[in-house]
Design a protein around this motif. Structure first.
Motif, short mmCIF file in Angstrom:
data_model
loop_
_atom_site.label_atom_id
_atom_site.label_comp_id
_atom_site.label_asym_id
_atom_site.label_seq_id
_atom_site.Cartn_x
_atom_site.Cartn_y
_atom_site.Cartn_z
N PHE A 1 -19.16 16.22 1.63
CA PHE A 1 -19.30 14.89 1.02
C PHE A 1 -18.56 14.87 -0.32
O PHE A 1 -18.68 15.79 -1.13
N ILE A 2 -17.83 13.81 -0.55
CA ILE A 2 -17.12 13.64 -1.82
C ILE A 2 -18.03 12.92 -2.81
O ILE A 2 -18.76 12.00 -2.45
N CYS A 3 -18.02 13.36 -4.06
CA CYS A 3 -18.86 12.75 -5.08
C CYS A 3 -18.50 11.27 -5.25
O CYS A 3 -17.31 10.96 -5.47
N PRO A 4 -19.46 10.36 -5.19
CA PRO A 4 -19.13 8.94 -5.34
C PRO A 4 -18.59 8.60 -6.72
O PRO A 4 -17.85 7.64 -6.87
N GLY A 5 -18.94 9.41 -7.74
CA GLY A 5 -18.46 9.13 -9.09
C GLY A 5 -17.17 9.83 -9.45
O GLY A 5 -16.61 9.58 -10.52
N ASN A 6 -16.68 10.72 -8.58
CA ASN A 6 -15.42 11.41 -8.83
C ASN A 6 -14.82 11.85 -7.51
O ASN A 6 -15.32 12.79 -6.88
N PRO A 7 -13.77 11.18 -7.04
CA PRO A 7 -13.22 11.47 -5.72
C PRO A 7 -12.51 12.81 -5.62
O PRO A 7 -12.00 13.16 -4.57
N TYR A 8 -12.49 13.57 -6.72
CA TYR A 8 -11.85 14.88 -6.71
C TYR A 8 -12.87 16.02 -6.70
O TYR A 8 -12.51 17.18 -6.88
N GLU A 9 -14.14 15.71 -6.50
CA GLU A 9 -15.20 16.71 -6.47
C GLU A 9 -15.99 16.61 -5.17
O GLU A 9 -16.11 15.53 -4.60
N GLU B 1 0.85 -1.18 0.00
CA GLU B 1 0.00 0.00 0.00
C GLU B 1 0.89 1.24 0.00
O GLU B 1 2.10 1.17 0.21
N ALA B 2 0.28 2.40 -0.20
CA ALA B 2 1.03 3.65 -0.27
C ALA B 2 1.28 4.19 1.14
O ALA B 2 0.88 3.59 2.14
N THR B 3 1.94 5.32 1.21
CA THR B 3 2.23 5.95 2.48
C THR B 3 1.04 6.80 2.91
O THR B 3 0.70 7.78 2.24
N ASN B 4 0.40 6.41 3.98
CA ASN B 4 -0.74 7.15 4.54
C ASN B 4 -1.96 7.17 3.65
O ASN B 4 -2.87 7.98 3.86
N MET B 5 -2.04 6.32 2.64
CA MET B 5 -3.21 6.31 1.77
C MET B 5 -3.21 5.01 0.97
O MET B 5 -2.27 4.22 1.05
N ARG B 6 -4.28 4.79 0.23
CA ARG B 6 -4.35 3.63 -0.63
C ARG B 6 -3.42 3.81 -1.83
O ARG B 6 -3.25 4.91 -2.35
N ALA B 7 -2.85 2.70 -2.29
CA ALA B 7 -2.01 2.75 -3.48
C ALA B 7 -2.81 3.20 -4.69
O ALA B 7 -2.34 3.96 -5.52
N LEU B 8 -4.03 2.71 -4.81
CA LEU B 8 -4.95 3.10 -5.88
C LEU B 8 -6.20 3.67 -5.22
O LEU B 8 -6.88 2.96 -4.47
N SER B 9 -6.50 4.92 -5.48
CA SER B 9 -7.52 5.59 -4.66
C SER B 9 -8.69 6.16 -5.44
O SER B 9 -9.46 6.95 -4.92
N SER B 10 -8.86 5.78 -6.71
CA SER B 10 -9.96 6.34 -7.49
C SER B 10 -11.29 5.67 -7.16
O SER B 10 -12.28 6.34 -6.91
N GLU B 11 -11.33 4.34 -7.18
CA GLU B 11 -12.56 3.61 -6.88
C GLU B 11 -12.21 2.32 -6.15
O GLU B 11 -11.08 1.83 -6.24
N SER B 12 -13.20 1.78 -5.45
CA SER B 12 -12.98 0.51 -4.77
C SER B 12 -14.26 -0.31 -4.81
O SER B 12 -15.37 0.23 -4.82
N PHE B 13 -14.09 -1.63 -4.84
CA PHE B 13 -15.20 -2.57 -4.89
C PHE B 13 -14.85 -3.74 -3.96
O PHE B 13 -13.68 -4.05 -3.74
N TYR B 14 -15.88 -4.39 -3.43
CA TYR B 14 -15.65 -5.45 -2.45
C TYR B 14 -16.50 -6.68 -2.77
O TYR B 14 -17.69 -6.56 -3.09
N ASN B 15 -15.91 -7.84 -2.72
CA ASN B 15 -16.62 -9.10 -2.88
C ASN B 15 -15.79 -10.18 -2.19
O ASN B 15 -14.99 -10.85 -2.82
#
Length: 999
Positions: free
Chosen positions: A818-826, A581-595
């Motif tokens: 609140f951060i937009c679920p479709g764009n984590p930069y908005e 993982e990255a330093t203090n954050m997720r390595a990939l931080s745009s979207e996430s899914f769980y199963n």
């Protein structure tokens, strides 16, 4: 929620008393039964997770999903007219009634969106509405509401007639009589319904005055649980029911008082006895959800969990056609059973004895009142004799054997039509299915798909529930392999979510298959019998049955089986290696899914389609991004050791380790992948400096082919130098990463500021749209084309209007968090707050203006620039290396100069710095994420009612009632991440939880 055996025993007695026998499998209620009882764990469906714990809402503060699920059950039923036919009932018609003025509030819309995820050809929205009543009452410690299935969905709106707060007593009595309930039952149903939830000031300002209660949400009683507090407080005081006291009286909206006094409070007085309340509510709520039109609907018997149930059975014709693979699970109810082993004895396709197959444990699952263990089948059978049915034998720990023969019929399985899932594929809007059909069948094979198509008519009054649209085609017959003919067929589709498919020939079929589990590349069924000796179960050339009936192999010509490996390519992506993982954050931080029950590399690739990178972590977590964030580095391949739950031949990362893939087009054409054999360890990578490589914010990264030794990962920081840094993946020539901030202009509209809602209506009331999974500012702008204003609220709600209604005023920018679920930069507003835009130039004051990438915009939102998810590191243009650094700002209170461990948070005390579990999360009761603004207090509130909770990775909150195996106390210094919402608190670290326990 787990209950004691005494309670479970009472449930068993309750069902026996009703005389309900175990149904025969397969049955029309099978899908409903799975969704009802498998809340967590292996093969879980996750329905109950949306209302667990009782206080939970995934839509923010001031909401209680359990109450909303209970409420929609009544509102759907309330238009019933038993004096006419068809008379309606619980039929899902509410999906067409959301804008009729009788179903005010977002809860109905969001509930139907949630139910739509479970809706399919075998489970109606109406049954899900009824099931929601069962789940909401049960999760809130209420009685078990008996549940039946078989409801049929309406296709149009029902008549008006939902009781309203302003209705007089005579009207209310008449409305309930129309539904089939007398005056006493009216009082009972109202009390049982109003034990959960409350009234929102934004929806009913003449019942609850805006700004007078927390989150503008006033509870009916003083608790969030299912209890008789609504009755005892009304009779004995102090009563705080907003429909009985307060401003509702003067506004003549005090409908609870009007209802309860219909018989002089006699019924409500009886309900002050807790046992009576539970008994009455169990009966009246069962009657409510069983209000259906008997001329249209025949409800099933009361649903009890199967003691033994097959799950996911699948036959597959293997290469050469001599052998059929038989896989799947046997689900055994272990609530009051201690199991030692499970085996099955089967009959061949002609009804003769076939042999016995042993099983191995696949996993465990649980519901509100039951536990289950799954026992996996993995056997190879001769295709000439095959299988037709089987009996299950369950041996308990004392040696006692229970026999389950499916009510004397045996558990059937047909080998006449077999979908060949390994050869079928799903890619680029096209699904191709290969099937093996017995040569004795003369009816041509057909192939069908069923899509969940979003409703489009009448927007914005569009139904939140998608339509089921089926398409079929005749398949093309190909080669004959063994006793089977091979067929193929292709169909195009528009929506992959929930896509189901199946194949049929005459009276035989293999149907209701999940298309999203298919790979992206099709292949053919081999015509040659393999000569490998690596078959797991038995050979293909000679099979005998011992005197004990156990299948044994007598030949070395076994069928080859897949090998567990790190997949080199998946669709257009290429394996990069095992990454931290990255330093203090997720390595990939745009979207996430769980199963956690069925994740595969292919599923994650499909979820992340279009992103530059994807990675799978912890077996069931899928992350996407266009850049690998700072601090994520290549590590030993052996670190990625978790096996994918949906494919036992793939690796799915590990704790704090990602199975990382990159778009192949971004890789250097001259690079080669490092070997993934068990004898090699990939441990370094290099940056490709080719100018033809395009990627946002970092250079392409490929695996080095020059070493297999374990060493520190390194990066080339610039195309002009070979010096390296062990902590940065940024190129000196890279563009800065995008950061979270305010967008000043969107599609011709200009940002006006963060605005409150209006006094007695929505700030913008001309039109509204909802997209909780994927809302963006751009989407809302497109929906509101032609309007003067639009704004996004609560993350996923879009409102349009030509005027800003009275009472809506500018608020602090920090309110819209609140951060937009479709764009984590908005940003997309917040509870009761809109990020507001107006067509044309800005009228907002310069003090509220920020750029989308400036740190001042972050500060204006109350977020420190030290927040790991927002920081960007760009290395210098010189040839020297540099370590990762972030700017810091001081926001410490005068009495505290730095972060410190908080000994208590509300009713919780500090437990310590805790590790994650072994191959499982340490706490698995519930999970919440808030990377921009998590605090310990927020996690404590989210996990209220659980025994333990902990914050990890700065922004991840986990809850549970026990620590899972492998989770142990670690050094306090291991939990060093500061909370993004409060830099004076610690919020765990990678694989470490700052943990608290209920005191």
């Amino acid at each position: 929620m787990k209950l004691c055996l005494t309670t479970l025993g009472l449930f068993a007695i309750f069902l026996v008393g009703l005389g309900e026998a175990q149904v025969t499998w397969p049955n029309a209620i099978d899908e409903l039964e799975d969704v009802m009882f498998l809340n967590s764990g292996y093969r879980s469906r996750g329905f109950g997770a949306h209302v667990t714990p009782c206080s939970f809402s995934e839509f923010g503060a001031g909401r209680q999903t359990a109450a909303e699920w209970l409420r929609i059950g009544f509102h759907d039923m309330a238009t019933t007219n038993v004096f006419f036919a068809p008379h309606g009932g619980v039929d899902g018609s509410i999906q067409f009634e959301l804008n009729d003025g009788e179903n005010i509030g977002l809860g109905f819309n969001t509930t139907l969106h949630t139910y739509s995820n479970f809706f399919n050809s075998e489970l109606s929205i109406a049954d899900l509405i009824a099931l929601g009543v069962y789940a909401s009452v049960r999760t809130c410690s209420g009685p078990i509401i008996p549940m039946r299935g078989g409801r049929i969905d309406a296709t149009i709106a029902g008549p008006m007639g939902v009781p309203q707060p302003q209705n007089v007593q005579g009207t209310l009595i008449s409305q309930f009589e129309r539904m089939g309930f007398n005056k006493t039952e009216m009082i009972q149903m109202t009390a049982c319904g109003h034990t959960l939830g409350g009234v929102h000031a934004g929806d009913f300002p003449d019942i609850v005055a805006p700004g007078t209660v927390t989150n503008d949400f006033q509870l009916f009683d003083s608790t969030l649980t299912f209890d008789n507090d609504i009755a005892t407080r009304y009779i004995n005081g102090p009563d705080t029911d907003p429909l009985a006291v307060g401003i509702s009286i003067a506004a003549t909206r005090n409908s609870d008082t009007v209802t309860f006094t219909a018989d002089g409070n006699v019924t409500l007085q009886a309900l002050t006895n807790a046992a009576t309340f539970n008994s009455v509510c169990q009966n009246i709520l069962q009657r409510m959800i069983e209000t259906v039109d008997p001329s249209i609907v025949t409800l099933s018997p009361i649903i009890a969990p199967y003691e033994v149930k097959p799950e996911g059975l699948q036959l597959t014709l293997l290469s050469g056609g001599a052998t059929i693979s038989f896989t799947g699970d046997i689900r055994v109810r272990t609530t009051a059973r201690s199991v030692s082993s499970v085996s099955i004895t089967y009959l061949d396709r002609n009804g003769a004895a076939g042999g016995t197959i042993t099983t191995t444990v696949s996993g465990t699952a649980s519901g509100f009142d039951d536990t289950f263990t799954f026992y996996g089948i993995n056997a190879n059978l001769p295709s000439t004799t095959s299988i037709s049915s089987f009996t299950v034998f369950v041996t308990d720990t004392s040696g006692t054997v229970e026999t389950f023969n499916n009510n004397g019929a045996g558990f059937p399985i047909s080998d006449s039509v077999i979908v060949q899932t390994p050869q079928s594929c799903l890619s680029d809007g096209n699904i191709t299915v290969i099937a093996a059909v017995r040569a004795t069948l003369t009816t041509p094979a057909s192939f069908n798909i069923t899509e969940k198509v979003p409703s489009t008519a009448g927007k914005p009054t569009v139904s939140p529930v998608p339509s089921l649209v089926s398409t079929s085609t005749t398949m093309v017959q190909g080669a004959a392999i063994g006793p089977y003919n091979i067929y193929s067929g292709s169909l195009s589709y528009n929506y992959s979510t929930g896509l189901k498919y199946g194949v049929g020939s005459g009276a035989f079929a293999d149907t209701f298959k999940d298309a999203t589990l298919l790979g992206t590349a099709c292949s053919t069924v081999g015509t040659t019998i393999p000569s490998s000796t690596s078959s797991v179960v038995l050979s293909t050339s000679s099979v005998t049955t011992s005197t004990t009936g156990v299948i044994t192999s007598t030949s070395s010509s076994a069928t080859a089986t897949p090998t567990l490996t790190h997949k080199a390519t998946v669709g257009p992506y290429t394996f990069l290696g095992c990454y931290t993982e990255a330093t203090n954050m997720r390595a990939l931080s745009s979207e996430s899914f769980y199963n956690y029950t069925g994740m595969t590399i292919e599923q994650c690739e499909g979820d992340c389609a279009g992103y530059s990178y994807f990675g799978v972590e912890y077996g069931g977590e899928c992350y996407c991004g266009n850049v690998i964030n700072t601090g994520s580095v290549l590590t030993a391949l052996s670190d990625c050791s978790f096996i994918c739950p949906g494919n036992p031949y793939e690796y799915c990362g590990a704790g704090v380790r990602l199975e990382m893939y990159e778009l192949t087009s971004l890789l250097s054409t001259s690079s080669a992948l490092q070997s993934t054999s068990s004898s090699s360890v990939v441990s370094s990578f290099s940056v490709v400096s080719s100018t033809s490589t395009a990627k946002s914010s970092s250079s392409s990264v490929v695996l080095s082919t020059s070493t297999t030794q374990s060493s520190s990962s390194s990066v080339v920081l610039s195309t002009s130098t070979s010096q390296t840094s062990v902590t940065s993946t940024s190129s000196s020539s890279s563009a800065p990463s995008q950061t979270l901030g305010i967008k000043q202009t969107v599609a011709g509209y200009t940002f006006q500021g963060c605005y409150t809602e209006a006094t007695s209506e929505r700030a913008l009331s001309a039109a509204s749209f909802y997209d909780y999974p994927a809302m963006t500012l751009e989407e809302c702008a497109a929906d509101c084309v032609g309007y003067t204003y639009w704004g996004v609220e609560y993350g996923g709600e879009c409102y349009c209007g030509n005027v800003i209604n009275s009472g809506s005023v500018p608020a602090a920018l920090t309110d819209c968090s609140f951060i937009c679920p479709g764009n984590p930069y908005e940003y997309c507003g917040a509870g009761n707050r809109l990020d507001l835009y107006k067509i044309g130039t800005s009228t907002a004051s310069s003090s509220s203006s920020t750029t989308s990438t400036s740190t001042s915009s972050l500060a204006s939102r109350g977020i420190s620039s030290t927040s790991s998810t927002l920081s960007t590191v760009v290395s210098s243009s010189t040839s020297q290396t540099s370590t990762t650094s972030t700017s810091t700002t001081s926001s410490a209170a005068p009495t505290q100069t730095g972060p410190a461990i908080k000994p208590t948070i509300g009713n919780y005390s500090y437990y310590g710095c805790q590790t994650e579990g072994t191959n499982i999360r340490a706490l698995t009761g519930a999970v919440y994420f808030n990377y921009p603004a998590m605090t310990l207090e927020q996690c404590a509130g989210d996990c209220d009612g659980y025994k333990y909770w902990g914050v990890e990775y700065g922004g991840e909150c986990y809850c549970g009632n026990s620590w899972n195996t492998g989770s142990v106390n670690a050094s306090e210094t291991d939990c060093w991440f500061t909370c993004p919402g409060n830099p004076l608190e610690y919020c765990g670290a990678g694989n470490r939880l700052s943990a608290y326990y209920l005191t």
